[in-house]
Enzyme design. Structure first.
Site, PDB file in Angstrom:
ATOM      1  N   SER A 114       0.838  -1.190   0.000  1.00 47.13           N
ATOM      2  CA  SER A 114       0.000   0.000   0.000  1.00 47.13           C
ATOM      3  C   SER A 114       0.876   1.243   0.000  1.00 47.13           C
ATOM      4  CB  SER A 114      -0.898   0.006   1.249  1.00 47.13           C
ATOM      5  OG  SER A 114      -0.132   0.296   2.402  1.00 47.13           O
ATOM      6  N   ALA A 116       0.718   3.321   2.326  1.00 49.69           N
ATOM      7  CA  ALA A 116       0.979   3.627   3.730  1.00 49.69           C
ATOM      8  C   ALA A 116       2.287   3.011   4.192  1.00 49.69           C
ATOM      9  CB  ALA A 116      -0.178   3.117   4.602  1.00 49.69           C
ATOM     10  N   CYS A 117       2.565   1.801   3.737  1.00 54.00           N
ATOM     11  CA  CYS A 117       3.820   1.159   4.115  1.00 54.00           C
ATOM     12  C   CYS A 117       4.194   0.187   3.019  1.00 54.00           C
ATOM     13  CB  CYS A 117       3.689   0.420   5.444  1.00 54.00           C
ATOM     14  SG  CYS A 117       2.556  -0.973   5.398  1.00 54.00           S
ATOM     15  N   GLY A 118       5.450  -0.168   2.999  1.00 56.16           N
ATOM     16  CA  GLY A 118       5.911  -1.085   1.972  1.00 56.16           C
ATOM     17  C   GLY A 118       6.088  -2.473   2.530  1.00 56.16           C
TER      18      GLY A 118
END
Length: 277
Positions: A114, A116-118
């Protein structure tokens, strides 16, 4: 190239005055990008279109797959159309040199990340410990940037965020020289994407490892951002917000100077403070 900003209608509510006004707002575009190694799908990430080749190159560096420009033969967009028949530019195929060690087959490795974070976790920790091709600097305690210069970097970064000015909805990563000169800046809805774009641009310009540079990011300092800095040979990562405990742990082990809460006239140096004069 896809558009970076999309206009949408929103109802603005003024609680104090009790008014409702319908107006147009500018939002940062978020679209999927599929990364293929040859013809095999490797990963899908949500990103803001733009600098996609840098994003893919930086991502492959972060994953420990490539570390020399000669290992990346080519990058190209694959055909893809939306419902209106327009090219989407949402699939990038990377052709690697035949001797490059390939990652796990797509069936076992393919993931969706996402904005938002990997990708993070135990496998990533092992990867950064085993796969980084750039050795830790021996001059861990040698100052190369002053605290005053370091504290000023967030303001310099913010002043150059053109997409943020339009949307208020993107992160930024900037690569700085020890004197505070901005060398490279990228914006994206995902902070990890912004870092990959900066790293990928440096990789394609044959600048890795990035010795005696500072990677300044908006937001917090996560484990994954430390991982990406270490994989690119960046000796210092600074953030305007807090680091996580795992980020500090990895930075200490990987030889990365980690700076947090870099705001105004104060900052916290969590690891290898000798590099800050």
């Amino acid at each position: 190239m896809g558009r970076l900003v999309q206009r949408v209608k929103a109802t603005r509510i003024d609680i104090t005055g009790g008014r409702r006004v319908v107006r147009e707002e500018s939002l940062a575009v978020e679209e999927p990008l599929e990364v293929r190694l040859g013809h095999d799908s490797f990963s899908v990430t949500m990103r803001t279109p733009g600098d996609d080749f840098d994003l893919v190159a930086g991502f492959l560096v972060s994953e420990g797959i490539i570390f020399e420009p000669e290992q990346l033969i080519s990058l190209r967009f694959c055909a893809g159309e939306d419902e209106n028949g327009q090219q989407t530019f949402n699939v990038v195929e990377a052709q690697l040199r035949p001797d490059v060690a390939m990652p796990l087959p797509a069936a076992h490795r393919h993931v969706t990340t996402s904005s938002a974070c990997g990708i993070c976790g135990t496998a990533s920790i092992d990867a950064v410990r085993k796969s980084s091709h750039f050795t830790r600097s021996a001059a861990v305690d040698e100052p190369f940037v002053s605290a005053a210069v370091l504290a000023a970097l967030p303001d310099t970064l913010r002043e150059q965020q053109k997409l943020f000015d339009k949307t208020g909805g993107v992160h930024a990563a900037g690569l700085f020289a020890p004197d505070g000169e901005l060398l490279s800046l990228r914006e994206d809805v995902g902070r990890h994407n912004a870092v990959d774009k900066v790293v990928g641009a440096a990789f394609r310009d044959r600048q890795l490892p990035l010795g005696k540079t500072i990677l300044q990011v908006s937001g917090r300092a996560s484990f994954e951002l430390v991982q990406k800095a270490a994989m690119a040979g960046v000796p210092m990562l600074a953030a305007v917000s807090a680091p996580s405990s795992l980020a500090v742990e990895l930075a200490q082990e990987a030889g990365v100077t980690l700076v947090g809460f870099s705001r105004g006239n104060t900052l916290n140096v969590y690891t290898h403070p000798g590099r800050v004069g």
